[in-house]
Scaffold this motif. Sequence first.
Motif, mmCIF file in Angstrom:
data_model
loop_
_atom_site.group_PDB
_atom_site.id
_atom_site.type_symbol
_atom_site.label_atom_id
_atom_site.label_comp_id
_atom_site.label_asym_id
_atom_site.label_seq_id
_atom_site.Cartn_x
_atom_site.Cartn_y
_atom_site.Cartn_z
ATOM 1 N N LEU A 122 -3.979 3.956 -19.055
ATOM 2 C CA LEU A 122 -4.258 3.486 -17.699
ATOM 3 C C LEU A 122 -4.495 1.987 -17.710
ATOM 4 C CD1 LEU A 122 -6.776 6.239 -16.545
ATOM 5 C CD2 LEU A 122 -4.336 6.111 -16.059
ATOM 6 N N CYS A 123 -4.084 1.327 -16.660
ATOM 7 C CA CYS A 123 -4.382 -0.091 -16.502
ATOM 8 C C CYS A 123 -5.443 -0.214 -15.415
ATOM 9 C CB CYS A 123 -3.137 -0.862 -16.122
ATOM 10 S SG CYS A 123 -3.454 -2.609 -15.987
ATOM 11 N N GLU A 124 -6.691 -0.304 -15.882
ATOM 12 C CA GLU A 124 -7.830 -0.283 -14.957
ATOM 13 C C GLU A 124 -7.761 -1.354 -13.882
ATOM 14 O OE1 GLU A 124 -12.039 1.283 -16.261
ATOM 15 O OE2 GLU A 124 -11.174 0.035 -17.841
ATOM 16 N N SER A 125 -7.336 -2.552 -14.266
ATOM 17 C CA SER A 125 -7.364 -3.643 -13.288
ATOM 18 C C SER A 125 -6.396 -3.383 -12.135
ATOM 19 C CB SER A 125 -7.048 -4.971 -13.980
ATOM 20 O OG SER A 125 -5.813 -4.894 -14.662
ATOM 21 N N THR A 126 -5.198 -2.922 -12.445
ATOM 22 C CA THR A 126 -4.233 -2.641 -11.374
ATOM 23 C C THR A 126 -4.704 -1.483 -10.506
ATOM 24 O OG1 THR A 126 -2.489 -3.301 -12.908
ATOM 25 C CG2 THR A 126 -1.796 -2.229 -10.876
ATOM 26 N N ILE A 127 -5.242 -0.461 -11.162
ATOM 27 C CA ILE A 127 -5.750 0.678 -10.406
ATOM 28 C C ILE A 127 -6.846 0.227 -9.440
ATOM 29 C CG2 ILE A 127 -7.017 2.863 -10.593
ATOM 30 C CD1 ILE A 127 -5.475 3.407 -13.179
ATOM 31 N N SER A 128 -7.758 -0.598 -9.929
ATOM 32 C CA SER A 128 -8.841 -1.102 -9.072
ATOM 33 C C SER A 128 -8.297 -1.908 -7.906
ATOM 34 C CB SER A 128 -9.793 -1.982 -9.891
ATOM 35 O OG SER A 128 -10.422 -1.217 -10.873
ATOM 36 N N LYS A 129 -7.301 -2.712 -8.188
ATOM 37 C CA LYS A 129 -6.696 -3.540 -7.143
ATOM 38 C C LYS A 129 -6.175 -2.667 -5.999
ATOM 39 C CE LYS A 129 -2.305 -5.145 -6.689
ATOM 40 N NZ LYS A 129 -1.027 -5.630 -7.240
ATOM 41 N N TYR A 130 -5.399 -1.655 -6.354
ATOM 42 C CA TYR A 130 -4.824 -0.785 -5.331
ATOM 43 C C TYR A 130 -5.892 0.060 -4.651
ATOM 44 C CZ TYR A 130 -0.008 -1.920 -6.517
ATOM 45 O OH TYR A 130 1.179 -2.572 -6.688
ATOM 46 N N ARG A 131 -6.887 0.446 -5.419
ATOM 47 C CA ARG A 131 -7.971 1.241 -4.858
ATOM 48 C C ARG A 131 -8.695 0.449 -3.768
ATOM 49 N NH1 ARG A 131 -12.365 4.970 -4.300
ATOM 50 N NH2 ARG A 131 -13.499 5.145 -6.259
ATOM 51 N N LEU B 26 0.385 0.649 -13.020
ATOM 52 C CA LEU B 26 -0.771 1.543 -13.076
ATOM 53 C C LEU B 26 -1.043 1.988 -14.508
ATOM 54 C CD1 LEU B 26 0.040 3.704 -9.926
ATOM 55 C CD2 LEU B 26 -1.721 1.945 -10.124
ATOM 56 N N ILE B 27 -0.015 2.005 -15.325
ATOM 57 C CA ILE B 27 -0.169 2.330 -16.747
ATOM 58 C C ILE B 27 0.692 1.358 -17.549
ATOM 59 C CG2 ILE B 27 -0.416 4.789 -16.211
ATOM 60 C CD1 ILE B 27 2.377 5.245 -17.340
ATOM 61 N N HIS B 28 0.430 1.290 -18.827
ATOM 62 C CA HIS B 28 1.383 0.585 -19.677
ATOM 63 C C HIS B 28 1.414 1.242 -21.042
ATOM 64 C CE1 HIS B 28 -1.872 -1.604 -21.652
ATOM 65 N NE2 HIS B 28 -2.368 -1.791 -20.460
ATOM 66 N N GLY B 29 2.463 0.895 -21.794
ATOM 67 C CA GLY B 29 2.669 1.542 -23.084
ATOM 68 C C GLY B 29 2.634 0.528 -24.216
ATOM 69 N N LEU C 107 0.832 -1.204 0.000
ATOM 70 C CA LEU C 107 0.000 0.000 0.000
ATOM 71 C C LEU C 107 0.867 1.255 0.000
ATOM 72 C CD1 LEU C 107 -2.789 1.248 0.090
ATOM 73 C CD2 LEU C 107 -2.805 0.963 2.569
ATOM 74 N N SER C 108 1.984 1.199 0.720
ATOM 75 C CA SER C 108 2.877 2.366 0.761
ATOM 76 C C SER C 108 3.501 2.627 -0.608
ATOM 77 C CB SER C 108 3.960 2.178 1.825
ATOM 78 O OG SER C 108 4.977 1.306 1.378
ATOM 79 N N GLU C 109 3.705 1.578 -1.387
ATOM 80 C CA GLU C 109 4.258 1.752 -2.735
ATOM 81 C C GLU C 109 3.248 2.431 -3.649
ATOM 82 O OE1 GLU C 109 6.777 -1.577 -4.160
ATOM 83 O OE2 GLU C 109 7.894 0.008 -3.110
ATOM 84 N N PHE C 110 2.006 2.059 -3.477
ATOM 85 C CA PHE C 110 0.938 2.723 -4.238
ATOM 86 C C PHE C 110 0.892 4.199 -3.869
ATOM 87 C CE2 PHE C 110 -3.771 3.717 -4.336
ATOM 88 C CZ PHE C 110 -3.832 3.919 -5.706
ATOM 89 N N ALA C 111 0.909 4.466 -2.556
ATOM 90 C CA ALA C 111 0.875 5.857 -2.092
ATOM 91 C C ALA C 111 2.069 6.631 -2.631
ATOM 92 C CB ALA C 111 0.852 5.894 -0.563
ATOM 93 N N LYS C 112 3.222 5.985 -2.668
ATOM 94 C CA LYS C 112 4.411 6.680 -3.168
ATOM 95 C C LYS C 112 4.241 7.035 -4.651
ATOM 96 C CE LYS C 112 8.602 5.668 -1.825
ATOM 97 N NZ LYS C 112 9.788 4.840 -1.622
#
Lengths: 116, 116
Positions: free
Chosen positions: A81-90, A67-70, A14-19
Amino acid sequence: MIKKNKFNPELHELSEFAKALSHPARLAILEYLAETKTCISGDISDYIPLSRTTVYQHLKELKALGLIHGEIDGLRVNYCLCESTISKYRAMFDEFAKRIESAGIKCEVKTKKKCI
Amino acid sequence: MIKKNKFNPELHELSEFAKALSHPARLAILEYLAETKTCISGDISDYIPLSRTTVYQHLKELKALGLIHGEIDGLRVNYCLCESTISKYRAMFDEFAKRIESAGIKCEVKTKKKCI
DNA sequence: TATTTATGTCGCAATATTACGACATATAAT
DNA sequence: ATTATATGTCGTAATATTGCGACATAAATA
């Protein structure tokens, strides 16, 4: 020097997401990608008021967390945006926030004692 | 050297909240304060696997944002969560996350193009 | 093929964060 | 009054982050 492995892996994640969200440029990038579904890398550098190299570095950090990919398209790269990863962290954050918020009575300066 | 004032104040404020949460020790402190409603400062130092001085520094950062505050009780200091500030930032984050997540179609590696 | 263009890499400087020991202060207990 | 205890402050070392220019690479185009 950072002693992060002394902590619970969940808190660490979680701290990595926050960072990743701890710099306004990275928040601005995420916002920009949400607005423009086209997501051309060069456009991001134009939008963010920092040098292309610096923006690239921020993109790398967001990418590292997933969180994103190219997607390479010839000379261009489309970041998105990578919706699935964002949702996971959210969800991870929501779970944490709920635990913090529903903790019942806290002091909230109810006494006349000196506060700092 | 940080060029944060180039960005939208709202994004800046959200990034400060994220930064406060970007270290597992600070997350652990918040969690501990949520569990133990007594919140004695010294107990926090015992609970967190870092030196007292370092823990104190983390407490100061959380305090600076208003996420916690301390009440002096003789020799002791009782730190506790500040629910109103936490709720404020939580709402701010929710609003941001919603904007990011409800952005409609993103690429999500649907093509056969090379990804990075 | 030579040039342009978009992205990626490297190295460096400035600054910020993390971590801690040594010392200071101020209250409580003996 | 002296001692013990809890918290706060200072300085400092190690490491991480931020920001950028210079250069490299690789695809498109003239």
